[in-house]
Design an enzyme around this catalytic site. Structure first.
Site, PDB file in Angstrom:
ATOM      1  N   THR A 173       0.181  -0.736   1.488  1.00  0.00           N
ATOM      2  CA  THR A 173      -0.825  -0.247   2.115  1.00  0.00           C
ATOM      3  C   THR A 173      -0.494   1.005   3.046  1.00  0.00           C
ATOM      4  OG1 THR A 173      -2.292  -2.147   1.699  1.00  0.00           O
ATOM      5  CG2 THR A 173      -3.027  -0.624   3.426  1.00  0.00           C
ATOM      6  N   ARG A 201     -10.637  -8.333  -7.277  1.00  0.00           N
ATOM      7  CA  ARG A 201     -10.354  -8.556  -5.885  1.00  0.00           C
ATOM      8  C   ARG A 201     -10.348  -7.623  -4.893  1.00  0.00           C
ATOM      9  NH1 ARG A 201      -5.885  -7.149  -2.393  1.00  0.00           N
ATOM     10  NH2 ARG A 201      -5.541  -9.002  -0.968  1.00  0.00           N
ATOM     11  N   ASP A 204      -8.160  -6.802   2.599  1.00  0.00           N
ATOM     12  CA  ASP A 204      -8.964  -6.400   4.262  1.00  0.00           C
ATOM     13  C   ASP A 204      -8.903  -5.048   4.295  1.00  0.00           C
ATOM     14  OD1 ASP A 204      -5.742  -6.407   3.957  1.00  0.00           O
ATOM     15  OD2 ASP A 204      -5.964  -5.916   6.277  1.00  0.00           O
ATOM     16  N   GLY A 227      -3.871  -9.842   2.525  1.00  0.00           N
ATOM     17  CA  GLY A 227      -5.106  -9.371   2.742  1.00  0.00           C
ATOM     18  C   GLY A 227      -6.218 -10.600   3.151  1.00  0.00           C
TER      19      GLY A 227
END
Length: 307
Positions: A173, A201, A204, A227
């Site tokens: 990320t 899915r 976060d 996450g």
């Protein structure tokens, strides 16, 4: 820091070691972080807004295949790429986020359009892409996001009968947080999720208060890691609340939030910038792709654990 600026970036955390990453990927990731730092710093140095700076920096990282965001996103179990992103402004806590994109080249920019051109905070899937078309946001063929190394990672997972979350993870990320010369804050995060994810899915990254948060009264935060645990802790808001309500400094607040993540079985890292311009990172993994710069002359790009 009355009129100074600060910028902090991350490109993911996890099992990031010289042995695992390799010289080629190490150089590529470092160069991309430097380019993203340049893009955001130029805006801030010219007196531009923190919001513009974090968007510009994240767009650079989304377009670089070394990171799990935009081009280079992880593959789902079905062999597709699904993208999530969020952006938030600290002045009024305006926010926009998107999830489950398959055609938007720069998800962070669509997240900003959600914030500025819709009454909503979070749009997902086909609806988000319909909104993108109406906003004139650049779209690409889904093949644009696919890179060979990410496909190899999925093939390896499937070959051994594995599932998402059962491997030694690197969470690629990307994110940025900034404080501009006017003293305002912003945060942005973008991700391709985790290899082998199923059932739409979402982690976060696009969830305001979990992976992304900005409040001029406290801090701006962008997260990377497992996450599910970051969502359960509400890491972004947790750090901001500890600073604003408990009077903790940014480092202590970040460490406390990550300790909660660890207690729930998770791992990862965060970047934080405060109204005073403090620019920090904390991570509970072997490494984290990261960079920071300030108007005072600090400039740093790092990949591995602290010496």
């Amino acid at each position: 820091m009355t009129d100074g600026w600060s910028l902090v970036l991350h490109g993911g955390a996890g099992t990031i070691t010289p042995e695992r990453i390799g010289a080629g990927a190490e150089a590529g990731a470092g160069e991309a972080l430097a380019r993203a730092l340049d893009a955001g710093s130029a805006i801030l140095d010219a007196g531009g807004a923190a919001l513009d700076a974090v968007e510009a920096a994240v767009r650079v990282l989304e377009d670089d295949p070394h990171f799990n965001a935009g081009r280079g996103a992880a593959f789902t179990r079905a062999g597709t790429n699904e993208l999530d992103a969020a952006i938030m402004r600290g002045t009024d806590r305006a926010a926009g986020s998107v999830a489950g994109l398959t055609r938007v080249r720069n998800p962070v920019s669509l997240a900003r359009r959600v914030m500025e051109a819709s009454p909503h905070v979070l749009l997902a899937g086909a609806g988000a892409e319909e909104f993108a078309a109406g906003q004139g946001v650049e779209t690409v063929d889904p093949a644009w996001f696919a890179v060979a190394e990410r496909r190899r990672q999925l093939d390896e997972l499937l070959a051994r009968g594995g599932d998402a979350f059962d491997v030694d993870m690197k969470y690629g990320t990307v994110g940025a947080v900034a404080r501009d010369r006017q003293g305002h804050l912003a945060a942005a995060t973008s991700t391709g999720g985790v290899t082998g994810k199923r059932w739409g899915r979402i982690g976060d990254s696009p969830l305001i208060g979990a992976g992304t948060y900005a409040d001029d009264r406290a801090c701006a935060v962008s997260c990377t890691g497992s996450g599910e645990q970051f969502v359960r802790v509400g890491v972004g808001h947790e750090i901001a609340a500890r600073i604003r309500l408990a009077g903790e400094d940014a480092g202590a607040a970040a460490e406390a939030a990550l300790a909660e993540v660890r207690a729930l079985g998770g791992t990862g890292g965060v970047i934080v910038v405060t109204p005073a311009g403090e620019a920090i990172w904390r991570f509970i993994t072997p490494g984290m792709y990261r960079a920071r710069a300030t108007s005072a002359g600090l400039r740093e790009v790092a990949l591995y654990g602290e010496a």
